[in-house]
Design a protein around this motif. Structure first.
Motif, PDB file in Angstrom:
ATOM      1  N   GLN A 314      19.947 -27.140   4.190  1.00  0.00           N
ATOM      2  CA  GLN A 314      18.595 -27.303   4.731  1.00  0.00           C
ATOM      3  C   GLN A 314      17.589 -26.571   3.853  1.00  0.00           C
ATOM      4  O   GLN A 314      16.639 -25.956   4.304  1.00  0.00           O
ATOM      5  CB  GLN A 314      18.582 -26.783   6.181  1.00  0.00           C
ATOM      6  N   LEU A 344      12.896 -31.511   8.313  1.00  0.00           N
ATOM      7  CA  LEU A 344      14.290 -31.652   8.727  1.00  0.00           C
ATOM      8  C   LEU A 344      15.004 -32.388   7.602  1.00  0.00           C
ATOM      9  O   LEU A 344      14.836 -33.601   7.441  1.00  0.00           O
ATOM     10  CB  LEU A 344      14.406 -32.421  10.039  1.00  0.00           C
ATOM     11  N   SER A 368      11.967 -30.702  15.822  1.00  0.00           N
ATOM     12  CA  SER A 368      12.698 -31.744  15.089  1.00  0.00           C
ATOM     13  C   SER A 368      13.886 -32.225  15.918  1.00  0.00           C
ATOM     14  O   SER A 368      14.401 -31.494  16.766  1.00  0.00           O
ATOM     15  CB  SER A 368      13.187 -31.212  13.736  1.00  0.00           C
ATOM     16  N   GLY A 370      17.553 -34.428  15.095  1.00  0.00           N
ATOM     17  CA  GLY A 370      18.439 -35.155  14.197  1.00  0.00           C
ATOM     18  C   GLY A 370      19.214 -36.209  14.969  1.00  0.00           C
ATOM     19  O   GLY A 370      19.698 -35.952  16.072  1.00  0.00           O
ATOM     20  N   MET A 377      22.230 -34.367  10.282  1.00  0.00           N
ATOM     21  CA  MET A 377      20.843 -34.761  10.464  1.00  0.00           C
ATOM     22  C   MET A 377      20.295 -35.547   9.277  1.00  0.00           C
ATOM     23  O   MET A 377      19.331 -35.163   8.643  1.00  0.00           O
ATOM     24  CB  MET A 377      20.013 -33.515  10.744  1.00  0.00           C
ATOM     25  N   GLY A 380      16.392 -39.071  11.743  1.00  0.00           N
ATOM     26  CA  GLY A 380      15.809 -38.390  12.899  1.00  0.00           C
ATOM     27  C   GLY A 380      14.305 -38.333  12.792  1.00  0.00           C
ATOM     28  O   GLY A 380      13.672 -39.223  12.194  1.00  0.00           O
TER      29      GLY A 380
END
Length: 912
Positions: A314, A344, A368, A370, A377, A380
Motif C-alpha cells: 500500500q 486505496l 475506502s 476494497g 483490494m 473498490g
C-alpha cells in the motif's frame, strides 16, 4: 476499517489495543507509513499501564500477518503527544494533523489523517497518561520485558531508527524516565495532556456566528460542524455532545430553510485511469479547459500503480508524482488549498478548494472500500465527504470489475461500495453516515461498463460516423441504470464524445493488441442531488499517457449558505423553546416489535429483521447496551444498525437487526455450542430499558466444519441429524483413526473434491483464476450444492467456484497444516526433504488434503501460458490459508511470513 484488530492479534494475554490509527512518521525529508496502536495492560493489583506500539505494515492492516513491530513507547510520566505546526507550512482545513511525540529519550513527529477517528485516538492517548499525582507510584512497565527478550533472542539486524539508548532495548524507548513537572502545559487544549475535567462540553451559545476574521486568521482556523474554534487540538479532544446540544442541532436542521439561501459554486470533476504510468505530459488540457476558475476540484485516478509493491505494501511513489502533476496544473485564476487526499492501492481521489472557501469547509472525512477477492483490494472505491457551508457533499471515485461479461460483478461492486462505505460523524454518539445520506453525491471513476451485442468493427464504424447516441443504446451502464440495478436516482450527462477506452498507449489509435478490445465508455461521471447544473461533459484526446482518455465535467452546484442574522434569530428561538422543555417528563418510546425469529440461517448469507422506535414527547438518546459480564451488546453474529442515535419528539426511526454467520462463528453453531439466541437491551438516556428477544435456527454447513468431521460425513451435512453433526464436529482431531463407531471414512472431504474436480474440468486455463472475485449469489448456490450434495445442479462461473474453495479453506477451524506443525514448517522452509517430513506427521486427513491440493495447483501451473498463474502467485494466495499462525500466539514478522509462503512454494516447484 478497524486496524486495531490486526494489532490485537500480535499481543499477549492481558494486553488490549484500545484504538489504532495509520499515520506517517516524518524524519527529515523521509515519510514512512506507521500504524500506531494504544495498548493497555491491566496490572494484578488493579491498576493499568499503557504504551504506544508502532508497527510497519503491508497494505491495509487486516490481520496480524500484515504488521511488524517497529518500536514501543511507554506512556510514562514524561510522555507528551501534542499538535504542532510544521515550520513554513500553511495550515489547510482538512489536511493531516501533525503531532509530536516526546519522552526523555525520544522525539518523533507524525502526520495523522484529519477526522473523527484521529480525534478519538488523541483523546484516548490523553486519558492513558499517568497524571501528576506524586502519591501515585511511577509506572514500571514490567509487562514489556517480553518484547525485550524477543528482540535479544532474535538474530535479525536492528531496524534503522530504533532507540538503543542506555536503559532501553531495541524496539522500545526507555521504561519509566524522569518525572517532568510539565509547568508549561496549557489548559486550553493546545497540549493534549490537560486535566480532562477542564474539557467542558460546548454550549448552544457556542453555535452563534463567528465575528469577521482577516484572511490570515482564516487560514489558521479549524471548523467542525457548526462549531468554530481556533485550535485544532481542542477539536480533536472534544468529548461527545450532550443531549441538549444534539437537540439544538437537530432543530436547526429542521428549520434550515428559515436561515439559508442557495448560492452557485463551480465544481470541476475529473477521472483518469493512468494504467500504472507516471505523469509524462502536462495535465492542463484536462484540468484547465474552462475559462472560469472552479471553486472546487475533485480529481480521481485509477490504476495509479500496478506493481506488486503497491498492492501488498500500500505504498507507491506515484502518489506524490500525480499529486504534484495535478497541483501544478490547477487553474491559474485562483489559489487553491488541498483539503484531502485518499488512496486505496491504485485508486486515488484529490479534493481542492479555492483558498477563500476553506473556512466554510467542515466535517471532512475520507474512507475506502476494497471489493477484490478475499480482501485483496485490487478494485473498490474511495470517497471524501465534507460540508460546504450548509450542504453535505460526498465525492466517490471507484474502479469496478473489468471484462465485458462481468456486468453483474460490476453491479455487485457498486452495491458493496454503497453498503460498506461509512463515515464517522463529529458526534461519536451518532451512527455513521452512508453515501446516500448526503445532499450532493458526485460519482466518478473507471466504472468499466462496456458496449455489448456489437462486434468490434461495428462499434468502430459507429464511432467514425459520430453516431454516439446509436452506440449508447448498447452501453451496459445505460441498460443497468434503466433496469434500476445500479445508480438509482443518479443522472449522467449526454455522451457527446467518443469512447475513452481502449487506445494504444501514446496514440489515438484503437487497441491493436492480440485481444483487440472493443471501444467502450469505461470512464464516467454521474451525480445525484438538487440544484445541480452540468455545464460540460467531455473527454480529452490530447493526453496520450494511458490506454484510457481522461474525462471531465464542470457543474454549477447550488449550495445552502447561511444568512447569519436569520441564523441567530432561529437559534435564539430554539434555545428559548428548549428552556421551557428542560424539566420535561422521562423519555418514553414504543417499539413496533420486540421478538425476532431468523429462520434457516445459512453461512455467509445475510438476514435482516427490522422494527421501528417511535418516540413520545421528550427528546431522547437511545443505545443498545452490554448485559452484565458481556463484552458486547449482542453476539458476534448479530448487529443492530444503527445501534444508537437520537430521537426528536414524536419522531420515528427504523432499526435493522442484521444476522450474518462467518468463519468466526460457524463452527460453534455447527456443533450447537452456540445457538441463534440472544437478548438485546435497548437503553434510553434518562429513561428505562427495553428487552428484545432474538431466536432462530442455523443450517449446518461444510463451511466452518473441521476436515476430519467432513471425512466421516458420507452423507451431505444437511441430510444428517443435528445430533450427529454435533458429535462429529466435537470429535477430537487426534482420535480420527479410531473407526470403531464410524468406519471407512473418506480420504478427503467430498465437498473439497467437488470444488476441485469442477475447477479441474472447467477452469485449468481460466485467466485470473483465484484473483478475480466471483458473484455472491453464485457462492450461495455453490454452498447449497455442497451442503445438500446436489453437485449435478452446480452451475456457476469458474471465478465463483474458485472463491468458494478459498472461503472453504479459510473457514476451517483447524487449517490444513495443523497449528501444532506451524513453527516446524517455518524452520524447514527452504529444505524440501525436511518439509516433506513435517507434512508426513500431519493427521491422515490433513495430509491427504494437503497432497491433493498441491497436485491440483501443479496441474494449474502446467497451463500457466493460458491462465497466467505462477508459483509465486499461488504461494501467496494459498500460503496464508493452508499455513496459519496458532490462535492466541503473537503474529510473526514479515520475514517469517515470507517463510510460510516459501514453504508452500517448494511443494509447487517439486514433483509430488
Amino acid at each position: 476499517m478497524d486496524q486495531s484488530v490486526a494489532i490485537q492479534e500480535t499481543l499477549a494475554d492481558g494486553e488490549y489495543c484500545i484504538i489504532a490509527v495509520q499515520g506517517m512518521l516524518c524524519e527529515g525529508d523521509s515519510r514512512q507509513s506507521r500504524l500506531l496502536g494504544l495498548v493497555r495492560y491491566r496490572l494484578e493489583h488493579g491498576g493499568q499501564e499503557h504504551a504506544l506500539f508502532l508497527y510497519t505494515h503491508r497494505r491495509m492492516a487486516i490481520t496480524g500477518d500484515d504488521v511488524s513491530l517497529d518500536r514501543i513507547v511507554p506512556v510514562s510520566r514524561d510522555f507528551t503527544l501534542e499538535e504542532v505546526s510544521p515550520d513554513g507550512e500553511l495550515y489547510i482545513l482538512g489536511s493531516d494533523v501533525t503531532v509530536q511525540l516526546d519522552t526523555a529519550e525520544l522525539s518523533l513527529m507524525f502526520q495523522l489523517p484529519f477526522g473523527s477517528h484521529t480525534r478519538m485516538f488523541l483523546q484516548e492517548v490523553a486519558r492513558a497518561c499517568p497524571g501528576f499525582d506524586p502519591v501515585t507510584p511511577d509506572p514500571e512497565f514490567r509487562w514489556l520485558s517480553r518484547y525485550r527478550c524477543t528482540q535479544l533472542q532474535s538474530q535479525l539486524p536492528t531496524p534503522h531508527g530504533w532507540n538503543s539508548a542506555p536503559g532501553t532495548w531495541p524496539g522500545c524507548a526507555r521504561i519509566g524516565g524522569g518525572n517532568s513537572h510539565f509547568d508549561d502545559l496549557r489548559p486550553n487544549g493546545k497540549g493534549l495532556l490537560v486535566d480532562q475535567s477542564s474539557w467542558g462540553q460546548d454550549k448552544p451559545e457556542d453555535l452563534l456566528p463567528r465575528q469577521n476574521k482577516s484572511k490570515s486568521e482564516i487560514t489558521d482556523m479549524v471548523r467542525s460542524s457548526t462549531i468554530t474554534v481556533s485550535d485544532k487540538a481542542h477539536i480533536l479532544s472534544m468529548q461527545k455532545f450532550g443531549l441538549r446540544d444534539t437537540l439544538v442541532k437537530s432543530e436547526l436542521v429542521q428549520k434550515e430553510e428559515d436561515y439559508t439561501y442557495i448560492q452557485n459554486f463551480r465544481f470541476f470533476v475529473g477521472t483518469y485511469n493512468v494504467n500504472g504510468q507516471s505523469p509524462k505530459e502536462c495535465l492542463r488540457p484536462w484540468l484547465r479547459h474552462s475559462v472560469e476558475a472552479p471553486d472546487v476540484y475533485c480529481v480521481g485516478f485509477q490504476e495509479l500503480d500496478l506493481s506488486k509493491e503497491a498492492f501488498f505494501f500500500q505504498d507507491t511513489p506515484k502518489e506524490e508524482e500525480w499529486f504534484k502533476a495535478v497541483s501544478d496544473c490547477l487553474h491559474p485564476g485562483a489559489k487553491y488549498a488541498k483539503i484531502k487526499l485518499i488512496r486505496l492501492v491504485g485508486i486515488m481521489l484529490l479534493l481542492y478548494v479555492k483558498e477563500e472557501h476553506a473556512a466554510y469547509i467542515s466535517e471532512v472525512e475520507a474512507e475506502s472500500v476494497g471489493t477484490g477477492i478475499m480482501g485483496r483490494m485490487n478494485k473498490g472505491g474511495v470517497a471524501i465527504r465534507f460540508r460546504f457551508h450548509n450542504t453535505s457533499i460526498c465525492v466517490v471515485n471507484s474502479h469496478l470489475a473489468a471484462h465485458t461479461e462481468e456486468c453483474e460483478r460490476r453491479n455487485q461492486d457498486y452495491k458493496d461500495i454503497c453498503s460498506r462505505m461509512q463515515f464517522c460523524q463529529v458526534d461519536p454518539g451518532l451512527p455513521p453516515l452512508t453515501i446516500s445520506k448526503h445532499d450532493v453525491i458526485l460519482w466518478l471513476g473507471d466504472l468499466n461498463y462496456r458496449i455489448e451485442e456489437l462486434d468490434v468493427e461495428k462499434v468502430k464504424k459507429l464511432i467514425e460516423e459520430k453516431a454516439f447516441q446509436t452506440l449508447y443504446a448498447y452501453d451496459q451502464l445505460k441498460t443497468q441504470v434503466a433496469a434500476k440495478a445500479v445508480f438509482e436516482g443518479f443522472t449522467e450527462g449526454e455522451l457527446t464524445f467518443q469512447p475513452t477506452y481502449k487506445y494504444d498507449t501514446g496514440s489515438d489509435d484503437w487497441d491493436t493488441s492480440e485481444k483487440c478490445r472493443a471501444p467502450a465508455w469505461c470512464d464516467r461521471i454521474l451525480w445525484k442531488g438538487k440544484n445541480i447544473t452540468q455545464l460540460s461533459y467531455q473527454s480529452h484526446m490530447a493526453l496520450k499517457t494511458s490506454d484510457h482518455k481522461p474525462v471531465s465535467s464542470v457543474f454549477d452546484i447550488g449550495v445552502k449558505v447561511r444568512n447569519e442574522e436569520l441564523y441567530r434569530k432561529t437559534l435564539e428561538e430554539i434555545v428559548r423553546s428548549l428552556d421551557k422543555m428542560e424539566n420535561a417528563n422521562i423519555p418514553s418510546v414504543s417499539l413496533s416489535k420486540r421478538e425476532f425469529c431468523f429462520q434457516n440461517v445459512k453461512y455467509m448469507q445475510l438476514q435482516v429483521e427490522s422494527f421501528t422506535i417511535h418516540n413520545g414527547q421528550v427528546p431522547c438518546r437511545f443505545e443498545f447496551i452490554n448485559k452484565p459480564d458481556e463484552q458486547s451488546y449482542c453476539k458476534q453474529w448479530l448487529n443492530a444498525n444503527p445501534s444508537r442515535g437520537f430521537l426528536l419528539p414524536d419522531s420515528t426511526i427504523e432499526i435493522e437487526l442484521e444476522l450474518f454467520v462467518n468463519k468466526s462463528t460457524a463452527t460453534k453453531l455447527n456443533s450447537n455450542e452456540d445457538k441463534i439466541e440472544d437478548i438485546l437491551v435497548l437503553h434510553l438516556d434518562r429513561g428505562k430499558d427495553y428487552f428484545l428477544s432474538v431466536s432462530g435456527n442455523y443450517l449446518p454447513s461444510c463451511f466452518g466444519s473441521p476436515i476430519h468431521t467432513l471425512c466421516y460425513m458420507k452423507e451431505p451435512i444437511l441430510d444428517l441429524p443435528l445430533e450427529t453433526v454435533r458429535e462429529l464436529t466435537l470429535r477430537p482431531l487426534w482420535t480420527e483413526d479410531d473407526g470403531s463407531q464410524l468406519e471407512n471414512p473418506m480420504e478427503i472431504p467430498k465437498e473439497l473434491w467437488m470444488m476441485v474436480d469442477y475447477l479441474y474440468r472447467n477452469a485449468v486455463q481460466q485467466e485470473d483464476l483465484f484473483q478475480q472475485p466471483g458473484l455472491r449469489s453464485e457462492f450461495e448456490h455453490v454452498r447449497d450444492c455442497l451442503d445438500t450434495g446436489m453437485i449435478d445442479t452446480l452451475s456457476a462461473s469458474n471465478h465463483s467456484v474458485a472463491e468458494a474453495l478459498l472461503l472453504f479453506l479459510e473457514s476451517l477451524p483447524e487449517p490444513v497444516i495443523c497449528y501444532s506443525a506451524y513453527h516446524n514448517c517455518l524452520e524447514c522452509s527452504g529444505n524440501y526433504t525436511a518439509s516433506k517430513q513435517v507434512i508426513s506427521t500431519l493427521p491422515t486427513f490433513h495430509k491427504n488434503v494437503f497432497n491433493y491440493l498441491m497436485a491440483f495447483l501443479q496441474e494449474l501451473l502446467k497451463n500457466s501460458a493460458k491462465n497466467h498463474l505462477d508459483e509465486n502467485i499461488l504461494a501467496s494466495i494459498f500460503g496464508s490459508l493452508l499455513l496459519r499462525n496458532p490462535a492466541g500466539h503473537q503474529k510473526l514478522e514479515m520475514v517469517e511470513k515470507k517463510k510460510a509462503q516459501e514453504f508452500i512454494h517448494q511443494f509447487l516447484c517439486n514433483s509430488p
